[in-house]
Write a protein that holds these residues in place. Sequence first.
Motif, PDB file in Angstrom:
ATOM      1  N   UNK A 152       0.886  -1.140   0.423  1.00 41.61           N
ATOM      2  CA  UNK A 152       0.121  -0.477   0.148  1.00 41.61           C
ATOM      3  C   UNK A 152       0.809   0.972   0.273  1.00 41.61           C
ATOM      4  N   UNK A 153       1.852   0.948   1.133  1.00 40.34           N
ATOM      5  CA  UNK A 153       2.335   2.203   0.609  1.00 40.34           C
ATOM      6  C   UNK A 153       4.225   2.364   0.250  1.00 40.34           C
ATOM      7  N   UNK A 154       4.763   1.203   0.006  1.00 42.88           N
ATOM      8  CA  UNK A 154       5.929   1.215  -0.641  1.00 42.88           C
ATOM      9  C   UNK A 154       6.991   0.861   0.367  1.00 42.88           C
ATOM     10  N   UNK A 155       6.947   1.207   1.989  1.00 47.05           N
ATOM     11  CA  UNK A 155       7.685   1.210   2.623  1.00 47.05           C
ATOM     12  C   UNK A 155       7.858  -0.047   2.794  1.00 47.05           C
ATOM     13  N   UNK A 156       9.735  -0.020   3.512  1.00 43.79           N
ATOM     14  CA  UNK A 156       9.559  -1.095   3.996  1.00 43.79           C
ATOM     15  C   UNK A 156       9.141  -1.884   4.680  1.00 43.79           C
ATOM     16  N   UNK A 157       9.167  -3.146   5.240  1.00 42.66           N
ATOM     17  CA  UNK A 157       8.077  -3.842   6.642  1.00 42.66           C
ATOM     18  C   UNK A 157       9.399  -4.910   6.617  1.00 42.66           C
ATOM     19  N   UNK A 158       9.089  -5.340   7.889  1.00 40.64           N
ATOM     20  CA  UNK A 158      10.134  -6.545   8.323  1.00 40.64           C
ATOM     21  C   UNK A 158       8.913  -7.609   8.374  1.00 40.64           C
ATOM     22  N   UNK A 159       8.678  -8.870   8.860  1.00 35.05           N
ATOM     23  CA  UNK A 159       7.899  -9.941  10.013  1.00 35.05           C
ATOM     24  C   UNK A 159       6.514  -9.253  10.522  1.00 35.05           C
ATOM     25  N   UNK A 160       6.584  -8.380  11.576  1.00 33.82           N
ATOM     26  CA  UNK A 160       6.107  -8.267  12.149  1.00 33.82           C
ATOM     27  C   UNK A 160       6.653  -6.258  11.721  1.00 33.82           C
ATOM     28  N   UNK A 161       5.758  -5.774  11.377  1.00 34.64           N
ATOM     29  CA  UNK A 161       6.291  -4.066  11.256  1.00 34.64           C
ATOM     30  C   UNK A 161       7.017  -3.703  12.978  1.00 34.64           C
ATOM     31  N   UNK A 162       8.579  -3.230  12.201  1.00 34.05           N
ATOM     32  CA  UNK A 162       9.520  -2.555  13.488  1.00 34.05           C
ATOM     33  C   UNK A 162       8.509  -1.764  14.559  1.00 34.05           C
ATOM     34  N   UNK A 163       8.169  -0.683  13.306  1.00 33.54           N
ATOM     35  CA  UNK A 163       7.635  -0.280  14.840  1.00 33.54           C
ATOM     36  C   UNK A 163       6.538  -1.022  15.665  1.00 33.54           C
ATOM     37  N   UNK A 164       5.590  -1.486  14.728  1.00 35.63           N
ATOM     38  CA  UNK A 164       4.258  -2.302  15.829  1.00 35.63           C
ATOM     39  C   UNK A 164       5.469  -3.427  16.324  1.00 35.63           C
ATOM     40  N   UNK A 165       6.027  -3.863  16.566  1.00 34.35           N
ATOM     41  CA  UNK A 165       6.727  -4.535  17.547  1.00 34.35           C
ATOM     42  C   UNK A 165       7.392  -4.351  19.210  1.00 34.35           C
ATOM     43  N   UNK A 166       8.409  -2.643  18.878  1.00 33.75           N
ATOM     44  CA  UNK A 166       8.183  -2.257  20.060  1.00 33.75           C
ATOM     45  C   UNK A 166       7.986  -1.556  20.419  1.00 33.75           C
ATOM     46  N   UNK A 167       7.087  -1.111  19.717  1.00 34.30           N
ATOM     47  CA  UNK A 167       5.655  -0.247  20.486  1.00 34.30           C
ATOM     48  C   UNK A 167       4.838  -1.407  21.325  1.00 34.30           C
ATOM     49  N   UNK A 168       4.491  -2.556  19.968  1.00 32.99           N
ATOM     50  CA  UNK A 168       3.675  -3.903  20.883  1.00 32.99           C
ATOM     51  C   UNK A 168       4.449  -4.350  23.036  1.00 32.99           C
ATOM     52  N   UNK A 169       5.982  -4.031  22.687  1.00 36.06           N
ATOM     53  CA  UNK A 169       6.752  -4.539  23.657  1.00 36.06           C
ATOM     54  C   UNK A 169       6.352  -3.592  24.565  1.00 36.06           C
ATOM     55  N   UNK A 170       7.072  -2.145  24.664  1.00 32.42           N
ATOM     56  CA  UNK A 170       6.943  -0.991  25.519  1.00 32.42           C
ATOM     57  C   UNK A 170       5.705  -1.473  26.409  1.00 32.42           C
ATOM     58  N   UNK A 171       3.780  -1.190  25.314  1.00 31.80           N
ATOM     59  CA  UNK A 171       3.207  -0.964  25.575  1.00 31.80           C
ATOM     60  C   UNK A 171       3.107  -2.211  27.488  1.00 31.80           C
ATOM     61  N   UNK A 172       3.585  -3.530  26.669  1.00 32.95           N
ATOM     62  CA  UNK A 172       3.089  -4.351  27.632  1.00 32.95           C
ATOM     63  C   UNK A 172       4.495  -4.039  28.483  1.00 32.95           C
ATOM     64  N   UNK A 173       5.698  -3.742  28.451  1.00 30.51           N
ATOM     65  CA  UNK A 173       6.788  -2.995  29.591  1.00 30.51           C
ATOM     66  C   UNK A 173       5.922  -2.195  30.306  1.00 30.51           C
ATOM     67  N   UNK A 174       5.382  -1.255  30.092  1.00 32.25           N
ATOM     68  CA  UNK A 174       5.054  -0.253  30.779  1.00 32.25           C
ATOM     69  C   UNK A 174       3.452  -0.749  31.455  1.00 32.25           C
ATOM     70  N   UNK A 175       3.318  -2.162  31.124  1.00 34.85           N
ATOM     71  CA  UNK A 175       2.439  -2.319  31.707  1.00 34.85           C
ATOM     72  C   UNK A 175       1.095  -2.392  31.861  1.00 34.85           C
ATOM     73  N   UNK A 176       0.901  -2.756  30.166  1.00 33.01           N
ATOM     74  CA  UNK A 176      -0.379  -2.495  30.172  1.00 33.01           C
ATOM     75  C   UNK A 176      -1.146  -3.677  29.338  1.00 33.01           C
ATOM     76  N   UNK A 177      -2.111  -4.138  29.645  1.00 31.14           N
ATOM     77  CA  UNK A 177      -2.743  -5.688  29.460  1.00 31.14           C
ATOM     78  C   UNK A 177      -2.017  -5.408  27.723  1.00 31.14           C
ATOM     79  N   UNK A 178      -2.207  -6.394  27.746  1.00 37.08           N
ATOM     80  CA  UNK A 178      -2.103  -7.409  25.669  1.00 37.08           C
ATOM     81  C   UNK A 178      -3.392  -6.476  25.215  1.00 37.08           C
ATOM     82  N   UNK A 179      -4.418  -6.209  25.662  1.00 33.95           N
ATOM     83  CA  UNK A 179      -5.175  -5.970  24.548  1.00 33.95           C
ATOM     84  C   UNK A 179      -5.306  -4.291  25.086  1.00 33.95           C
ATOM     85  N   UNK A 180      -4.976  -3.669  25.536  1.00 32.87           N
ATOM     86  CA  UNK A 180      -4.659  -2.609  25.202  1.00 32.87           C
ATOM     87  C   UNK A 180      -3.640  -1.723  24.378  1.00 32.87           C
TER      88      UNK A 180
END
Length: 174
Positions: free
Chosen positions: A24-52
Motif C-alpha cells: 500500500x505505501x511502498x515502505x519496507x516492512x519486516x515480518x511484523x512491522x518494526x515500529x509495531x513490534x517495538x510499540x507492542x513490547x513497550x506497551x506491555x513492558x510499561x504495564x498495559x494489558x495485551x488488549x490495551x
Amino acid sequence: MPGSRRRCCSIGGSPGWRRGRCGRCGIGCGPICRPAADLFAACLLAGSSPVEAAEAVAHAVGGPLAARLRPIVASLRLGGDPSRCWLGLADDPVLAPLGRTLARAATGGAPAAGAVARMADEQRAERRRAATSAARRVGVRATVPLGLCFLPAFLLVGVVPIVIGLTTTLLRPF
C-alpha cells in the motif's frame, strides 16, 4: 492517507506485500512491522494489558495490521476467551508467533512482555543481518564495473604507450 506523513501501514500480510515492501505505501516492512513490534513490547513492558497494547498498536500503525487487531480487541473487550481470540492470529503466518505467545500468556498466566520484547529484538537482529548481507553484496558487485572501467583505462594509458614506444624503437632501421 492523504495529508498525513508516510508511515508503514502493513506488517507483511497484505496481498500486495512483496520483497519486504508494503503493497500500500511502498515502505519496507519486516515480518511484523518494526515500529509495531517495538510499540507492542513497550506497551506491555510499561504495564498495559495485551488488549490495551493491541489497541494502541492498531491505532498507531493502522492499515492491515489494525484490520487484524481491531476485531480481536473488540471480541476481548466483549468478554471473549483470550486464548481463543489470540489464536485467531494463527492463520496469518506473519502474526502467528505473536498470537501463540499472547495465547500462551493468557492461558498459563506467564507475562507476555518479555516474549514480545524478544520477538522485537529478534526482528531487529534479523533486519541488521539482512542489511549487513546486502552491504557485503554491494562490495562484491561493485568490483565488476570497476574492473571493466579501470582495466581498459590502465591498458590504454599505461601499457599501450610502452608497447608503442618499444615497437617503434625496435622496428627502426639502424
